[in-house]
Write a protein that holds these residues in place. Structure first.
Motif, short mmCIF file in Angstrom:
data_model
loop_
_atom_site.label_atom_id
_atom_site.label_comp_id
_atom_site.label_asym_id
_atom_site.label_seq_id
_atom_site.Cartn_x
_atom_site.Cartn_y
_atom_site.Cartn_z
N ALA A 262 -10.77 -34.01 67.14
CA ALA A 262 -11.94 -34.33 66.31
C ALA A 262 -12.57 -35.64 66.76
O ALA A 262 -13.79 -35.78 66.83
N LYS A 263 -11.73 -36.66 67.07
CA LYS A 263 -12.24 -37.94 67.54
C LYS A 263 -12.93 -37.81 68.90
O LYS A 263 -13.85 -38.55 69.22
N GLU A 264 -12.47 -36.85 69.71
CA GLU A 264 -13.06 -36.63 71.03
C GLU A 264 -14.26 -35.69 70.98
O GLU A 264 -14.92 -35.47 72.00
N GLY A 265 -14.54 -35.11 69.81
CA GLY A 265 -15.63 -34.14 69.70
C GLY A 265 -15.31 -32.85 70.42
O GLY A 265 -16.22 -32.17 70.91
N ALA A 266 -14.02 -32.49 70.50
CA ALA A 266 -13.61 -31.33 71.29
C ALA A 266 -13.15 -30.15 70.45
O ALA A 266 -12.57 -29.20 70.98
N LEU A 267 -13.37 -30.19 69.14
CA LEU A 267 -13.01 -29.04 68.32
C LEU A 267 -13.94 -27.86 68.62
O LEU A 267 -15.12 -28.05 68.90
N LYS A 268 -13.41 -26.66 68.54
CA LYS A 268 -14.18 -25.47 68.86
C LYS A 268 -14.74 -24.83 67.60
O LYS A 268 -14.24 -25.03 66.50
N MET A 269 -15.80 -24.04 67.80
CA MET A 269 -16.45 -23.39 66.66
C MET A 269 -15.48 -22.53 65.86
O MET A 269 -15.44 -22.59 64.63
N ASP A 270 -14.70 -21.72 66.57
CA ASP A 270 -13.80 -20.79 65.89
C ASP A 270 -12.77 -21.51 65.03
O ASP A 270 -12.27 -20.94 64.06
N GLU A 271 -12.45 -22.74 65.39
CA GLU A 271 -11.45 -23.49 64.64
C GLU A 271 -12.00 -24.01 63.31
O GLU A 271 -11.23 -24.48 62.47
N MET A 272 -13.31 -23.93 63.13
CA MET A 272 -13.94 -24.44 61.91
C MET A 272 -14.29 -23.31 60.93
O MET A 272 -14.71 -23.57 59.82
N LYS A 273 -14.12 -22.06 61.37
CA LYS A 273 -14.53 -20.93 60.55
C LYS A 273 -13.43 -20.52 59.59
O LYS A 273 -12.25 -20.72 59.86
N GLY A 274 -13.86 -19.89 58.49
CA GLY A 274 -12.90 -19.36 57.55
C GLY A 274 -12.27 -20.43 56.70
O GLY A 274 -12.88 -21.44 56.37
N GLY A 275 -11.03 -20.22 56.35
CA GLY A 275 -10.35 -21.12 55.44
C GLY A 275 -10.39 -20.56 54.04
O GLY A 275 -11.44 -20.11 53.56
N THR A 276 -9.27 -20.54 53.37
CA THR A 276 -9.20 -20.02 52.00
C THR A 276 -8.96 -21.13 50.98
O THR A 276 -9.13 -20.92 49.78
#
Length: 412
Positions: free
Chosen positions: A313-327
């Motif tokens: 997250a600090k490097e700005g390297a998170l991917k789109m799919d890792e932010m989707k969903g969540g319950t």
């Protein structure tokens, strides 16, 4: 020499546009195949645009801060060309900018780097540079590809000699000064705009309510102190409190399924899995990557996943799919010193757990007043779906598991 167009790549499902966050390559710079030349800010994460060919960076077709659509041309790359001499690069003009007599309140004056570094700075880093009055050319970046992060700027500001008042006396470019008072106008990033929009939508849509409880952290603190060295040696990651809370939350969610459910139209959707969103800080704001199937992970697996999320997250390297969903979401404001809060749910989720700082407080145990390390827990929930009894039952189940971690081992 043939010019190849650089276009905005596909950014993910339902995302059709982005904001140009920064140029990583300037006209005349040599670029390799697939080397990042620009960074785009989407609603969730930053996306790097790779060069389609090896050659020399051509002209920029858009400016930092412009909105671009998927498939649009943003620049050209001259395939097979040779890099221009450094003397031909535009940096010398930038170094003369602070001496210009006409200050401008427009944020465009802040889009150029202020030092001799050829890499553009992100908006958050530029703000930090202006606030602390440090020269980015003297900072060694620890971010991806050697880029300067906000933390690098703050560290440099702390190490700056106190007997150097001259830089502080000069007004920052792009800032307006009246009678010793300064104002700076900075455009909101796309991520910050999206955060603001979604939080307000949550307040407008959900019948949101917050209930509180407190938890005695003695048992978890003792377990952590006893096993942290062995844990890190075996698993290669530090043992923190979030691993306990995430695991305990998955157990409580199984007992109280409505807290793990969501509303879709006139239907209630129940999930037999726990995808836990964990709020982590990034240079652009708070982001919530998702721990998939957290109910199947060990405490070590959870800690490894959270550690990886925080670093990227600090490097700005998170991917789109890792932010989707969540319950269900867990937000730990305690790391910043928060004593109590009322967190806002993350739609379409129906609940969010807020953790806070641990502090010694007098409590009554077996008729005796003793001092214990206590933490307040806050559960904000959508009252359309979750009743008060269910919210309180969830917090009690979580409290019982944290105060007696053996329950986590035997799934009780």
């Amino acid at each position: 020499m043939m010019a190849t167009e650089v276009t905005v790549p596909v950014l993910g499902e339902s995302i059709t546009e982005a904001t140009l966050g920064e140029w990583l390559k300037q006209p005349g710079d040599a670029v390799a195949l697939d080397e990042p030349i620009a960074s785009l800010e989407t609603d969730k994460v930053s996306v790097e645009v790779p060069s389609p060919v090896a050659g020399v960076m051509g002209q920029h077709a858009v400016a930092v801060g412009d909105t671009v659509r998927v498939g649009a041309m943003i620049a050209t790359v001259d395939a097979g060309g040779s890099a221009a001499p450094k003397e031909a690069a535009p940096q010398p003009a930038v170094t003369q900018t602070p001496a210009a007599p006409a200050p401008s309140p427009a944020p465009a004056a802040e889009t150029e780097p202020t030092g001799d570094s050829p890499a553009a700075l992100s908006p958050s880093v530029r703000r930090a540079v202006l606030e602390h009055g440090v020269d980015p050319a003297t900072i060694k970046g620890t971010g991806k590809d050697g880029r300067i992060t906000k933390e690098d700027v703050e560290a440099a500001a702390q190490n700056k000699p106190a007997a150097a008042p001259a830089p502080a006396a000069a007004p920052a470019p792009g800032a307006t000064t009246t009678g010793g008072r300064k104002e700076e106008r900075v455009r909101m990033t796309r991520l910050r705009q999206t955060i603001a929009k979604r939080l307000k939508e949550a307040q407008n849509t959900a019948a949101m309510l917050t209930t509180f409880n407190d938890v005695d952290m003695t048992a978890v603190i003792e377990a952590r102190a006893k096993y942290k060295d062995l844990f890190e040696k075996k698993h290669g990651v530090r043992l923190g409190f979030m691993g306990f809370f995430v695991k305990a939350a998955t157990m409580a969610l199984k007992d109280i399924p409505s807290v793990n459910a969501s509303i879709e139209g006139d239907d209630i959707v129940y999930h037999d899995y726990a995808d836990i969103s964990v709020a982590v800080s990034s240079p652009g704001g708070l982001v919530v990557p998702v721990i998939r199937d957290a109910q199947d992970l060990t405490v070590a697996g959870i800690e490894k996943t959270i550690g990886d999320f925080g670093k990227r997250a600090k490097e700005g390297a998170l991917k789109m799919d890792e932010m989707k969903g969540g319950t269900f979401t867990i937000s730990n404001g305690g790391v910043f010193g928060s004593l109590m809060s009322t967190p806002i749910i993350n739609p379409p989720q129906s609940a969010v757990l807020g953790l806070h700082r641990i502090e010694d407080r007098p409590v009554v145990v077996n008729g005796q007043v003793v001092v214990r390390p206590m933490m307040y827990l806050a559960l904000s929930y959508d009252h359309r779906l979750i009743d008060g009894r269910e919210a309180v039952s969830f917090l009690v189940a979580l409290k019982n598991a944290i105060e007696d971690p053996t329950r986590i081992l035997i799934d009780l």
